[in-house]
Structure formats: structure tokens, C-alpha cells
Design a protein around this motif. Structure first.
Motif, PDB file in Angstrom:
ATOM      1  N   ASP A  88       0.842  -1.193   0.000  1.00 46.46           N
ATOM      2  CA  ASP A  88       0.000   0.000   0.000  1.00 46.46           C
ATOM      3  C   ASP A  88       0.877   1.242   0.000  1.00 46.46           C
ATOM      4  N   ASN A 132       0.649   5.210   1.350  1.00 41.44           N
ATOM      5  CA  ASN A 132      -0.092   6.059   2.273  1.00 41.44           C
ATOM      6  C   ASN A 132       0.437   7.488   2.190  1.00 41.44           C
ATOM      7  N   THR A 133      -0.470   8.436   1.998  1.00 40.78           N
ATOM      8  CA  THR A 133      -0.103   9.856   1.926  1.00 40.78           C
ATOM      9  C   THR A 133      -0.798  10.609   3.054  1.00 40.78           C
ATOM     10  N   ASP A 181      -5.466  11.784   5.555  1.00 43.18           N
ATOM     11  CA  ASP A 181      -4.722  10.544   5.399  1.00 43.18           C
ATOM     12  C   ASP A 181      -5.400   9.705   4.313  1.00 43.18           C
ATOM     13  N   LYS A 212      -4.889   6.227   1.798  1.00 42.54           N
ATOM     14  CA  LYS A 212      -4.129   5.007   1.574  1.00 42.54           C
ATOM     15  C   LYS A 212      -4.741   4.222   0.410  1.00 42.54           C
ATOM     16  N   ASP A 243      -4.250   0.449  -1.571  1.00 39.32           N
ATOM     17  CA  ASP A 243      -3.574  -0.831  -1.453  1.00 39.32           C
ATOM     18  C   ASP A 243      -3.578  -1.586  -2.776  1.00 39.32           C
ATOM     19  N   THR A 261      -9.653   6.707   3.242  1.00 39.98           N
ATOM     20  CA  THR A 261      -9.444   8.132   3.511  1.00 39.98           C
ATOM     21  C   THR A 261      -9.909   8.458   4.925  1.00 39.98           C
TER      22      THR A 261
END
Length: 274
Positions: A55, A57-58, A68, A70, A72, A79
Motif C-alpha cells: 500500500d 499512504n499519503t 490521510d 491510503k 492498497d 481516507t
């Protein structure tokens, strides 16, 4: 708040972390980067048996707001938007997952000098409700949690616990599994380099007892060795080394004495943070 009690979920956390945190018996790789504009990026890959999971993730931070996101390997997009101090001493979060249209959740966290309250409600026609609360101080906390499924009109969980914390030790006692089990945990710092912890569980219905004991020792400022033993015959060993600032390599192994024909489990975790 530093002077208030920890949230209910964190009661007994010190012992739980020593006994479980960082143990991994798969192959895991994590790369974390933080930009100057407040955007953080984390890429994670996990190989379990012959299956690979991953995944990206930002995390974006702006003032009191954190976003946040993510994604995958199965094209699921998760979110979560968190806003701090929307109300005094509070934190509000809203999360959802695409394409699961029933995954929406609204969370409210409240911290006070003598109380910590966490609540959540699912954003669906028949939501799950969860509420946990702890009262006391940073040294002594008493709390409980409940979960309710509105679809079946039944409780999914109800637990209670008490925790006592001091700089060199921490103890906790829980009534868990809807009152069907009693769990006690304890952690003690023998010296600045070594800590030991234990957890025991008693089930009232079967009169079954189980336990886990573990230790953590700092070999040097950059290396930690942990051990863990349980009544089911499993023994685990972990070695974690910070080979560069904020970058860790962790090797874990576990041996099951009741499965003499099975090879010991081995795991490697590499976490990079340039």
C-alpha cells in the motif's frame, strides 16, 4: 492531556507493547518520506508465504487538519480526515473506504484533566456504535468500553479495566470478552536498559489459564533485544538495530515446541526513513 488519564484503549499499553510490538514473522519493507510542504509519503510491502501485499499512504497536515489517504494492492482507497480542537480539548475524525459504501465512520475524541472519552458511529442505515471512557489521572485510570450493533440490536463487546502507572512500572487489570475472562498485565523497568513484562488470562467458563512473559534489553543505544515465552510452548526472539537515524532493521523468530516437525518462523522488517 499529560496530567489526565490515558484513553481506555491505552490502559496496559506499556506491557502489551513489550510483549507484541515489532514482532513480525513475514518479510516487510517500509519507506517513509516527509516533504517540506507538510506531505508525508509511506510505501509498505509485505510478503506472507507466497502472497505479496502493498500500500501507499499519503498524509497531509495543514494547521489542525490531517488528511490521510491510503491505496492498497486491491485498489481499495481508504481516507481519513482528522480535525483537532474543533471543540476545546477534542478531536473529530471522519473515515471511509472506497468501494465499500458501508465503511464510513465518524469518531469523536475528548480529553480532560480527569477524563478521556472516545466514541464512534458508523455512517450507514444500521450503524455500529462504540463508546469508551476512562477517568482518573495519569497515574491511576479506571474505564470501560461498549460496542452495540444496531442491525441485530445486540452488544458486540463490553469490557472494563483499571490501570496504575509509575515511571518504573505499570499494572493493569481487565474484565474482557463480555465478562468471560479476567486479564492482568504488569511491566517493570529493572534498570534503564532492561524491562520485563507478563500477562495472564483466566477464562471463567473453561477455568483455563494462559500467560505470556517477555523481556526487553538495550544492548547499546542503537540495538534492542526482546524475548517472549508463552504457556502454549511458543518462544520468540527479536533483535532490532537502528543502522542509521530513524531507519530500523528488525529480525524476529519464533519456535513452537509443540510442532517439532515445523521449522521455526522467521521474519525480517526493514524500515527506511531518509
Amino acid at each position: 492531556m499529560a496530567s489526565g488519564p490515558a484513553p481506555f484503549v491505552d490502559i496496559g499499553k506499556r506491557a502489551k507493547d513489550l510483549l507484541t510490538k515489532d514482532y513480525n514473522f513475514d518479510q516487510k519493507f517500509t519507506l517513509s518520506m516527509l516533504g517540506s510542504t507538510g506531505i508525508g509519503l509511506t510505501a509498505t510491502g509485505l510478503k506472507r508465504d507466497q502472497i505479496f501485499f502493498g500500500d501507499i499512504n499519503t498524509v497531509y497536515k495543514s494547521g489542525s487538519t490531517i488528511v490521510d489517504v491510503k491505496v492498497d494492492t486491491y485498489s481499495n482507497v481508504s481516507t481519513k480526515v482528522t480535525v483537532s480542537d474543533l471543540f476545546p480539548n477534542s478531536k473529530v475524525a471522519c473515515s471511509f473506504k472506497i468501494p465499500d459504501h458501508k465503511s464510513g465512520k465518524l469518531e469523536v475524541h475528548y480529553l480532560h484533566h480527569h477524563a478521556a472519552v472516545d466514541s464512534s458511529i458508523g455512517l450507514s442505515p444500521t450503524p455500529d456504535l462504540e463508546l469508551s471512557a476512562a477517568i482518573g489521572s495519569k497515574d491511576l485510570a479506571l474505564g470501560g468500553e461498549i460496542g452495540f450493533d444496531t442491525a441485530s440490536a445486540s452488544f458486540t463487546k463490553y469490557n472494563a479495566g483499571i490501570g496504575f502507572n509509575k515511571p518504573d512500572f505499570s499494572a493493569a487489570l481487565f474484565l474482557t470478552d463480555k465478562g468471560q475472562a479476567l486479564k492482568a498485565s504488569y511491566i517493570h523497568s529493572v534498570n534503564p536498559f532492561t524491562s520485563i513484562a507478563a500477562e495472564m488470562t483466566h477464562r471463567f467458563s473453561t477455568y483455563e489459564n494462559s500467560f505470556i512473559i517477555g523481556s526487553s534489553h538495550a544492548v547499546d543505544p542503537l540495538t534492542v533485544v526482546k524475548t517472549r515465552f508463552s504457556n502454549n510452548g511458543k518462544a520468540a526472539l527479536l533483535c532490532q538495530h537502528e543502522w542509521r537515524p530513524k531507519s530500523l532493521i528488525t529480525v524476529s523468530t519464533e519456535y513452537d515446541s509443540k510442532s517439532i516437525n515445523a521449522a521455526p518462523k522467521m521474519g525480517l522488517t526493514l524500515a527506511l526513513k531518509p
